[in-house]
Design a protein around this motif. Structure first.
Motif, PDB file in Angstrom:
ATOM      1  N   LEU A  16       3.179   8.656   3.868  1.00 29.91           N
ATOM      2  CA  LEU A  16       2.209   8.278   2.844  1.00 29.91           C
ATOM      3  C   LEU A  16       1.261   7.244   3.451  1.00 29.91           C
ATOM      4  N   PHE A  17      -0.030   7.546   3.431  1.00 32.72           N
ATOM      5  CA  PHE A  17      -1.045   6.625   3.932  1.00 32.72           C
ATOM      6  C   PHE A  17      -1.652   5.888   2.738  1.00 32.72           C
ATOM      7  N   VAL A  18      -1.496   4.579   2.727  1.00 36.34           N
ATOM      8  CA  VAL A  18      -1.941   3.753   1.602  1.00 36.34           C
ATOM      9  C   VAL A  18      -3.191   2.991   2.005  1.00 36.34           C
ATOM     10  N   ALA A  19      -4.314   3.297   1.375  1.00 37.69           N
ATOM     11  CA  ALA A  19      -5.578   2.634   1.670  1.00 37.69           C
ATOM     12  C   ALA A  19      -5.759   1.440   0.736  1.00 37.69           C
ATOM     13  N   SER A  20      -5.698   0.234   1.304  1.00 42.03           N
ATOM     14  CA  SER A  20      -5.965  -0.969   0.512  1.00 42.03           C
ATOM     15  C   SER A  20      -7.472  -1.096   0.356  1.00 42.03           C
ATOM     16  N   HIS A  21      -7.957  -1.030  -0.872  1.00 42.25           N
ATOM     17  CA  HIS A  21      -9.397  -0.952  -1.147  1.00 42.25           C
ATOM     18  C   HIS A  21      -9.838  -2.146  -1.974  1.00 42.25           C
ATOM     19  N   HIS A  47      -5.662  -1.150  -5.157  1.00 39.70           N
ATOM     20  CA  HIS A  47      -6.580  -2.295  -5.250  1.00 39.70           C
ATOM     21  C   HIS A  47      -5.818  -3.490  -5.789  1.00 39.70           C
ATOM     22  N   ALA A  48      -5.902  -4.618  -5.087  1.00 36.68           N
ATOM     23  CA  ALA A  48      -5.284  -5.857  -5.568  1.00 36.68           C
ATOM     24  C   ALA A  48      -6.303  -6.582  -6.433  1.00 36.68           C
ATOM     25  N   SER A  49      -6.036  -6.640  -7.720  1.00 34.22           N
ATOM     26  CA  SER A  49      -6.957  -7.308  -8.634  1.00 34.22           C
ATOM     27  C   SER A  49      -6.874  -8.822  -8.461  1.00 34.22           C
ATOM     28  N   LEU A  50      -8.032  -9.451  -8.307  1.00 35.15           N
ATOM     29  CA  LEU A  50      -8.098 -10.903  -8.161  1.00 35.15           C
ATOM     30  C   LEU A  50      -8.505 -11.581  -9.460  1.00 35.15           C
ATOM     31  N   ALA A  76      -2.792  -3.415  -8.292  1.00 32.19           N
ATOM     32  CA  ALA A  76      -1.713  -4.391  -8.140  1.00 32.19           C
ATOM     33  C   ALA A  76      -2.158  -5.718  -8.733  1.00 32.19           C
ATOM     34  N   HIS A  77      -1.356  -6.269  -9.642  1.00 39.49           N
ATOM     35  CA  HIS A  77      -1.681  -7.540 -10.296  1.00 39.49           C
ATOM     36  C   HIS A  77      -0.701  -8.618  -9.848  1.00 39.49           C
ATOM     37  N   ILE A 118       0.503  -5.815  -3.614  1.00 42.47           N
ATOM     38  CA  ILE A 118       0.274  -4.463  -3.103  1.00 42.47           C
ATOM     39  C   ILE A 118       1.590  -3.859  -2.605  1.00 42.47           C
ATOM     40  N   GLU A 119       2.326  -4.613  -1.806  1.00 40.66           N
ATOM     41  CA  GLU A 119       3.577  -4.083  -1.270  1.00 40.66           C
ATOM     42  C   GLU A 119       4.581  -3.773  -2.374  1.00 40.66           C
ATOM     43  N   ARG A 120       4.599  -4.584  -3.418  1.00 41.89           N
ATOM     44  CA  ARG A 120       5.497  -4.331  -4.545  1.00 41.89           C
ATOM     45  C   ARG A 120       5.176  -2.985  -5.200  1.00 41.89           C
TER      46      ARG A 120
END
Length: 266
Positions: A16-21, A47-50, A76-77, A118-120
């Motif tokens: 699985l290729f996970v693109a952090s966007h 996407h990691a929401s800030l 990801a929050h 993100i990792e979670r």
């Protein structure tokens, strides 16, 4: 490391290729490149929401690209906010020389607000979908900084590798120049996040500890109420947010001059 797998071998293994966007130009160009190389059924965009510290529309921009490509998209929050983290660090600081802001050497904002959440979410997704190999894809480029130039293009993520699950980190566009990033986006018929069109050089937090004066000034123009909150913390605590140790007021003044010069030259 001579025993590193090739990307083709990882694709063939069903990884699985996970693109952090982030919603930024590098993430956008990276996903364009990934879609040309990795089967869509092996791609996930996250996407990691800030929260309040994020540029408006960054999440939606990332999601739109994923949706157009027919890819699953996760958000990801974090359990904390950037400013909440800063306030806590100020309250528990061990001494007067301990800044409450993250630093280049101690980027708690990255670990707590991005990487950890993100990792979670990826662990949950992998478990529920039966993947045994993960390749985390990040849009870091060598041209951005000396530190990023030294990053390995492919390396194991030992923190998340366990029995029955291999985890790798890959920088697909590490060798791309900024010009090539923009060309990739244009050739795909896509547009970048509007912040770039307003003068931003990078897209991260609206006010990033590593941002250029121009980006900070652009953030102050678009989010004046948030800018005032950051300034208030600087004044109350006596610590400056930016790694240059200049105050936000100083940096925004410099950035405003740069934005005005850019507008005049256009």
């Amino acid at each position: 490391m001579s025993d590193l797998p090739t990307i083709e071998e990882l694709i063939a293994s069903g990884a699985l290729f996970v693109a952090s966007h982030s919603g930024g130009k590098d993430s956008q160009a990276m996903l364009i490149q990934l879609l040309e190389r990795v089967p869509a059924e092996q791609l996930l965009v996250i996407h990691a929401s800030l929260g309040e510290s994020e540029w408006e529309g960054a999440l939606e921009h990332a999601q739109a690209q994923a949706t157009a490509a027919g890819l699953p998209f996760l958000v990801a929050h974090a359990v904390k906010t950037f400013l909440g983290m800063v306030e806590h660090r100020y309250a528990v600081r061990p001494g007067p020389n301990s800044s409450c802001w993250p630093s280049a050497s101690n980027r708690q904002c990255t670990s707590d607000l991005k990487r950890g959440p993100i990792e979670r979410e990826v662990r949950r997704y992998v478990k529920s979908h039966g993947f045994t190999t993960v390749v985390s894809c990040m849009g870091m480029r060598a041209a951005e900084s000396p530190a990023r130039a030294k990053r390995l293009v492919l390396q194991p993520n030992l923190r998340n590798t366990i029995r029955g699950r291999d985890w790798w980190e890959w920088l697909p566009i590490h060798e791309m120049t900024t010009a090539e990033v923009w060309r990739t986006i244009a050739d795909a018929g896509q547009s970048p996040h509007p912040a770039y069109l307003a003068g931003n050089q990078r897209l991260s937090c609206v006010f990033c500890i590593l941002a250029s004066p121009r980006d900070l000034a652009n953030g102050a123009r678009h989010r004046p109420e948030l800018f005032d909150r950051y300034r208030e913390i600087e004044r109350r605590t006596g610590y400056t947010m930016h790694q240059s140790r200049k105050s936000l007021d100083e940096l925004v003044a410099i950035g405003e001059a740069q934005l005005c010069a850019l507008a005049e030259a256009a």
